[in-house]
Design an enzyme around this catalytic site. Sequence first.
Site, PDB file in Angstrom:
ATOM      1  NE  ARG A  58      40.050  30.763  42.990  1.00 49.99           N
ATOM      2  CZ  ARG A  58      40.168  31.890  43.693  1.00 49.99           C
ATOM      3  NH1 ARG A  58      41.317  32.184  44.255  1.00 49.99           N
ATOM      4  NH2 ARG A  58      39.153  32.701  43.835  1.00 49.99           N
ATOM      5  CD  GLU A  95      33.253  39.902  46.134  1.00 51.55           C
ATOM      6  OE1 GLU A  95      32.895  38.741  45.933  1.00 51.55           O
ATOM      7  OE2 GLU A  95      34.117  40.469  45.424  1.00 51.55           O
TER       8      GLU A  95
END
Length: 175
Positions: A58, A95
């Site tokens: 992105r 994460e």
Amino acid sequence: MNLKDYIRSIPDYPKKGILFRDITTLLKDENAFSETIDQIINRSKKFDFDKIAGIESRGFVFASVISYLLKKPFIMLRKKNKLPGEVHSVDFELEYGAATIEIHKDSIVKNEKILIIDDLIATGGTALAAGDLIKLSGGQVACFLFVINLFDLNGSDNLIKKGYKVESLLEFPGH
């Protein structure tokens, strides 16, 4: 225009307990997208830089447009095995697991200053790896510029502790 109004929050994505901040609702509105680009350009004017790097995927959306409008070369920071030439690689923790980010070895000339753009910063693992790639390539990070900072996940703080300059357009909690 309040750009926060164009960010959709999706609970429990990609896994339970995560509140995902979705930029697709910002991108599909031409006025919000244009305003975002204008704000990124205005923020970038504070910094001296030679090239713009976008973090896959992105970050490419924003960085390529900024690169075009500012007439600066664009560098892709990509996931492992996506670049065809010789690369520098940095492994890092996410994460949700481990990853590798790469840059073509010929992307940066020694001491060039690089503006790194991405859509969002959470814990900062990807961004820190991107900074390491720029250094490994002989460059300097002029600044990290994000559309969204998930402030309570401390990614921006982690970058600042490493001596990086950080800018973001919007602030949201990560949870």
